[in-house]
Design a protein around this motif. Structure first.
Motif, PDB file in Angstrom:
ATOM      1  N   ALA A   1      28.576  37.652  30.861  1.00  0.00           N
ATOM      2  CA  ALA A   1      29.841  38.075  30.249  1.00  0.00           C
ATOM      3  C   ALA A   1      30.935  38.270  31.289  1.00  0.00           C
ATOM      4  O   ALA A   1      32.095  38.478  30.946  1.00  0.00           O
ATOM      5  CB  ALA A   1      29.635  39.375  29.472  1.00  0.00           C
ATOM      6  N   LEU A   2      30.578  38.210  32.569  1.00  0.00           N
ATOM      7  CA  LEU A   2      31.517  38.537  33.644  1.00  0.00           C
ATOM      8  C   LEU A   2      31.772  37.377  34.591  1.00  0.00           C
ATOM      9  O   LEU A   2      32.910  37.148  35.018  1.00  0.00           O
ATOM     10  CB  LEU A   2      30.968  39.713  34.461  1.00  0.00           C
TER      11      LEU A   2
ATOM     12  N   ARG B   1      36.638  47.087  27.110  1.00  0.00           N
ATOM     13  CA  ARG B   1      37.537  47.696  28.090  1.00  0.00           C
ATOM     14  C   ARG B   1      38.863  48.024  27.418  1.00  0.00           C
ATOM     15  O   ARG B   1      39.345  47.241  26.584  1.00  0.00           O
ATOM     16  CB  ARG B   1      37.838  46.703  29.223  1.00  0.00           C
TER      17      ARG B   1
ATOM     18  N   LEU C   1      29.032  43.064  27.118  1.00  0.00           N
ATOM     19  CA  LEU C   1      30.057  43.702  27.941  1.00  0.00           C
ATOM     20  C   LEU C   1      30.564  44.945  27.203  1.00  0.00           C
ATOM     21  O   LEU C   1      30.776  44.900  25.989  1.00  0.00           O
ATOM     22  CB  LEU C   1      31.221  42.722  28.146  1.00  0.00           C
TER      23      LEU C   1
ATOM     24  N   ARG D   1      47.652  40.277  31.784  1.00  0.00           N
ATOM     25  CA  ARG D   1      46.261  40.318  31.331  1.00  0.00           C
ATOM     26  C   ARG D   1      45.958  39.344  30.199  1.00  0.00           C
ATOM     27  O   ARG D   1      44.824  38.891  30.066  1.00  0.00           O
ATOM     28  CB  ARG D   1      45.924  41.753  30.882  1.00  0.00           C
TER      29      ARG D   1
ATOM     30  N   PRO E   1      34.166  35.238  30.370  1.00  0.00           N
ATOM     31  CA  PRO E   1      33.867  35.743  31.717  1.00  0.00           C
ATOM     32  C   PRO E   1      34.899  35.175  32.688  1.00  0.00           C
ATOM     33  O   PRO E   1      35.086  33.954  32.713  1.00  0.00           O
ATOM     34  CB  PRO E   1      32.472  35.199  32.017  1.00  0.00           C
ATOM     35  N   TYR E   2      35.580  36.039  33.447  1.00  0.00           N
ATOM     36  CA  TYR E   2      36.629  35.504  34.317  1.00  0.00           C
ATOM     37  C   TYR E   2      36.620  36.069  35.733  1.00  0.00           C
ATOM     38  O   TYR E   2      37.554  35.877  36.512  1.00  0.00           O
ATOM     39  CB  TYR E   2      38.006  35.661  33.671  1.00  0.00           C
TER      40      TYR E   2
ATOM     41  N   VAL F   1      28.799  48.256  37.009  1.00  0.00           N
ATOM     42  CA  VAL F   1      29.122  47.047  36.252  1.00  0.00           C
ATOM     43  C   VAL F   1      28.123  45.946  36.607  1.00  0.00           C
ATOM     44  O   VAL F   1      27.442  45.390  35.750  1.00  0.00           O
ATOM     45  CB  VAL F   1      30.568  46.571  36.552  1.00  0.00           C
TER      46      VAL F   1
ATOM     47  N   ASN G   1      37.945  36.617  25.244  1.00  0.00           N
ATOM     48  CA  ASN G   1      37.879  37.331  26.516  1.00  0.00           C
ATOM     49  C   ASN G   1      36.668  36.766  27.246  1.00  0.00           C
ATOM     50  O   ASN G   1      35.592  37.341  27.228  1.00  0.00           O
ATOM     51  CB  ASN G   1      37.726  38.834  26.255  1.00  0.00           C
TER      52      ASN G   1
HETATM   53  N1  GLN Z   1      37.815  43.241  32.886  1.00  0.00           N
HETATM   54  C1  GLN Z   1      36.437  43.050  33.205  1.00  0.00           C
HETATM   55  C2  GLN Z   1      36.113  43.682  34.535  1.00  0.00           C
HETATM   56  O1  GLN Z   1      36.900  43.595  35.438  1.00  0.00           O
HETATM   57  C3  GLN Z   1      36.051  41.591  33.244  1.00  0.00           C
HETATM   58  C4  GLN Z   1      35.933  41.066  31.859  1.00  0.00           C
HETATM   59  C5  GLN Z   1      35.634  39.609  31.822  1.00  0.00           C
HETATM   60  O2  GLN Z   1      35.173  38.950  32.768  1.00  0.00           O
HETATM   61  N2  GLN Z   1      35.906  39.071  30.706  1.00  0.00           N
HETATM   62  O3  GLN Z   1      35.078  44.294  34.690  1.00  0.00           O
END
Ligand code: GLN
Length: 300
Positions: A229-230, A113, A110, A293, A207-208, A221, A205
């Protein structure tokens, strides 16, 4: 495809007729990237030219009149074409700045950010004396490396499941000369840390993004950064469910846990923390854009 005749006026972006001035190439590149959907076409073009010509960005401005020959254009064209297809600039130039430090990045990690800098700020502020920290699912290693670079006594483990991402993390540890204090350990969340702690600082951090959000992410993206990672699964909370139960086994008394999350779901992460870790003190912190966040968890 029709072949262009000599003297034809329909010039693609930086097609020959070299030498063109650097300024002219910059203008054509900017138009080309704007037309292909970049939101920052001028900046992207400047960074691509600077990278191709091995200049600092500022030097572009003092070399506007410099003629660029075919050899220069041959370096610039593939970068422009890749950017026009959506490849993130950080992957084209192979680096991204994070917390004032330069990190190697490629398609295996990733891209760091800016909003994640909050997590590093909090770590430094809340646990300035920490001796042991771990970054779970480190990717490029930007979180753990930035913490170690700013806390001279800190030893930090970067845990990463994907061997490709772990290789990038190792490269970044070496880039910042932190091999003596920062170790990359391959494995899942806190599993490789068993017996190594206790840790005063645990950060992640994970994947969320939900799977359906992932499907709708912008193409630069979704198509270019690693899905693992996402994509945090159906409700975007799967990775927290995996990692939270592992934390008590490695955390020191009074440890700080810092978890990045989606602003719309940080409350969900907080409830999960209470379910798994019991009644612990928590606080939600706002990122640069004023959105929740980072969840801070303070163990008793
Ligand atoms: N902030 C990232 C995005 O929106 C997501 C990062 C994550 O999933 N850890 O692209």
């Amino acid at each position: 495809m029709s072949r262009r005749q000599p003297g034809s006026r329909a010039e693609p972006p930086v097609e020959s007729q070299a030498p063109l001035s650097l300024l002219e190439v910059l203008r054509r590149s900017t138009r080309h990237l704007a037309a292909s959907g970049s939101e920052t076409p001028r900046l992207d073009s400047e960074l691509i030219l600077a990278h191709a010509l091995q200049l600092d960005r500022i030097d572009i401005y003092v070399q506007f009149e410099r003629p660029l020959g075919e050899a220069d254009l041959a370096l610039i064209r593939p970068l422009l074409a890749a950017r026009a297809q959506g490849r993130p600039l950080a992957q084209l130039v192979g680096r991204r700045e994070f917390f004032g430090l330069d990190f190697a990045v490629d398609e295996r990690v990733l891209i760091p950010r800016p909003e994640s800098e909050l997590l590093v700020e909090l770590a430094i502020r809340l646990q300035p004396e920490a001796e042991r920290a771990a970054d779970l699912g480190s990717g490029s290693g930007c979180l753990g490396i930035a913490m170690a670079a700013n806390l001279p006594q800190l030893r930090c483990d970067l845990v990463e499941l994907d061997p490709g991402a772990a290789a990038v993390a190792s490269q970044n540890v070496a880039r910042h000369h932190l091999q003596a204090r920062v170790r990359v350990r391959e494995g899942s969340w806190a599993e490789p840390l068993e017996g190594l702690g206790p840790y005063q600082l645990l950060v992640s951090n994970p994947p969320y993004v939900t799977t359906s959000e992932w499907e709708r992410l912008e193409r630069s993206v979704r198509d270019f950064e690693p899905r693992r990672a996402l994509d945090g699964g159906e409700d975007g909370l799967g990775p927290y469910r995996e990692l939270l139960p592992q934390l008590p086994g490695v955390a020191a008394p009074g440890a700080t846990i810092l978890l990045e999350g989606d602003p719309r779901r940080l409350g969900g992460v907080e409830r999960l923390v209470q379910e798994v870790l019991g009644e612990v003190a928590t606080a939600r912190h706002l990122d640069l854009t004023g959105r929740e966040r980072v969840l801070e968890v303070r163990l008793p």
